[in-house]
Write a protein that holds these residues in place. Structure first.
Motif, mmCIF file in Angstrom:
data_model
loop_
_atom_site.group_PDB
_atom_site.id
_atom_site.type_symbol
_atom_site.label_atom_id
_atom_site.label_comp_id
_atom_site.label_asym_id
_atom_site.label_seq_id
_atom_site.Cartn_x
_atom_site.Cartn_y
_atom_site.Cartn_z
ATOM 1 N N VAL A 1 40.541 47.453 24.144
ATOM 2 C CA VAL A 1 39.891 47.035 25.394
ATOM 3 C C VAL A 1 39.630 45.529 25.325
ATOM 4 N N VAL A 2 40.167 44.797 26.297
ATOM 5 C CA VAL A 2 40.026 43.335 26.313
ATOM 6 C C VAL A 2 39.604 42.885 27.712
ATOM 7 N N PHE A 3 39.068 41.688 27.799
ATOM 8 C CA PHE A 3 38.761 41.115 29.105
ATOM 9 C C PHE A 3 40.046 40.601 29.749
ATOM 10 N N ALA A 4 40.131 40.726 31.068
ATOM 11 C CA ALA A 4 41.325 40.320 31.800
ATOM 12 C C ALA A 4 41.381 38.801 31.969
ATOM 13 N N ASP A 5 42.587 38.316 32.245
ATOM 14 C CA ASP A 5 42.797 36.929 32.673
ATOM 15 C C ASP A 5 42.396 35.879 31.645
ATOM 16 N N VAL B 1 39.174 44.741 31.220
ATOM 17 C CA VAL B 1 37.904 44.803 31.950
ATOM 18 C C VAL B 1 37.754 43.505 32.712
ATOM 19 N N GLN B 2 37.424 43.605 33.993
ATOM 20 C CA GLN B 2 37.276 42.397 34.796
ATOM 21 C C GLN B 2 36.100 42.541 35.747
ATOM 22 N N ALA B 3 35.141 41.629 35.624
ATOM 23 C CA ALA B 3 34.089 41.550 36.633
ATOM 24 C C ALA B 3 34.708 40.844 37.830
ATOM 25 N N LEU C 1 43.316 53.708 41.557
ATOM 26 C CA LEU C 1 44.345 52.950 42.273
ATOM 27 C C LEU C 1 45.562 52.882 41.364
ATOM 28 N N ARG D 1 48.965 51.290 40.400
ATOM 29 C CA ARG D 1 49.642 50.030 40.674
ATOM 30 C C ARG D 1 50.833 49.849 39.762
#
Lengths: 165, 119
Positions: free
Chosen positions: A23-27, A40-42, A126, A128
């Motif tokens: 599990v990593v933060f996006a972008d 994971v993205q806020a 969703l 995608r």
């Protein structure tokens, strides 16, 4: 690099709830882990106001000063994208986790509240695809509080207003 | 020398892939490097915007023409980021026009502003 505590708390919940995924933060400016993994993205870096702030002060002044506490309620939408062959099962696992007593205890200890972001359907998954990369996205609403304390000469001088426009 | 319409000098940041994740945050083993390119950055036209999915149309996007080859996130690399008007834009799509345009060999790139969780 430091990240806001509530994002770290969300990461800990997602990492605990998903099975066998990195599990990593996006972008981030970073290589993506090999599948299976989840991001994971806020959806905003500025959480929304989640209600009127609460004001609490000491009953009596301490010396000639009053101590007070302001509790601000925050809301942020968190999007979890799951890149795995069993992505739909993992998404369901994540949704179900907030009703699992052990995970609920973990979430509570992290100081956040997690709710499904759902409009009445069975789920809000969703599906995608970008290029050949298929993944499942599931959103949650995360609530938390930020507490500020201070001292004033007069309680009447404290004006309690939302601090996020 | 190839001259691109409306070209300017822009700084590109290139990131290494060595490192690991700690609590979801990438810890690179080496700092990123930077270099300058000559490029022309332009807004997307209506047709290019329509080619994006609806979810992507609200993200800040630009197209860029340059004679320098840049990296996207394909094949395990980390996409280059281009500083444009104070914003770091990620290189997301490459079109190689070198074989097709005589006298003006170039690449066309689609740039996008990373999401809020770029940390």
């Amino acid at each position: 690099m430091s990240i806001p505590w509530y994002k770290d708390a969300v990461w800990e919940w997602v990492d605990a709830a998903l099975s066998g995924l990195t599990v990593v933060f996006a972008d981030q400016a970073a290589p993506m882990p090999s599948r299976p993994y989840a991001t994971v993205q806020a959806l905003t870096n500025v959480p929304r106001e989640g209600g009127s702030p609460e004001f609490k002060a000491t009953d009596e002044p301490i010396g000639d000063r009053w101590e007070y506490q302001l509790r601000y309620h925050r809301l942020v939408t968190v999007s979890v994208s799951i890149y795995a062959d069993d992505a739909e099962d993992q998404a369901q696992l994540l949704e179900d986790s907030i009703f699992d007593p052990d995970t609920a205890e973990l979430i509570d200890s992290l100081g956040i509240v997690v709710q499904r972001n759902i409009g009445g359907g069975e789920n809000n998954f969703l599906y995608r695809q970008v290029g050949v990369d298929k993944f499942v996205v599931v959103d949650f609403e995360v609530a938390f509080s930020e507490v500020r304390t201070g001292q004033v000469d007069s309680i009447d001088s404290v004006v309690v207003t939302p601090d996020i426009k | 020398m190839t001259v691109l319409l409306g070209s300017q000098t822009l700084t590109v940041t290139r990131y290494g892939t060595a490192g690991g994740f700690v609590r979801g945050v990438f810890q690179p083993e080496e700092p990123p490097s930077t270099f300058d390119i000559i490029a022309s950055v332009q807004p997307l036209n209506g047709r290019e915007l329509q080619q994006l999915s609806e979810l992507q149309r609200t993200t800040a996007r630009m197209k860029m023409y340059t004679t320098t080859q840049l990296e996207t996130a394909r094949g395990g690399a980390v996409a280059d980021r281009v500083e444009y008007r104070g914003r770091q834009l990620e290189v997301q799509v490459i079109e190689d026009w070198r074989p097709h345009v005589t006298g003006l060999p170039h690449w066309k790139y689609l740039l996008a502003e990373p999401g809020e969780d770029g940390l």
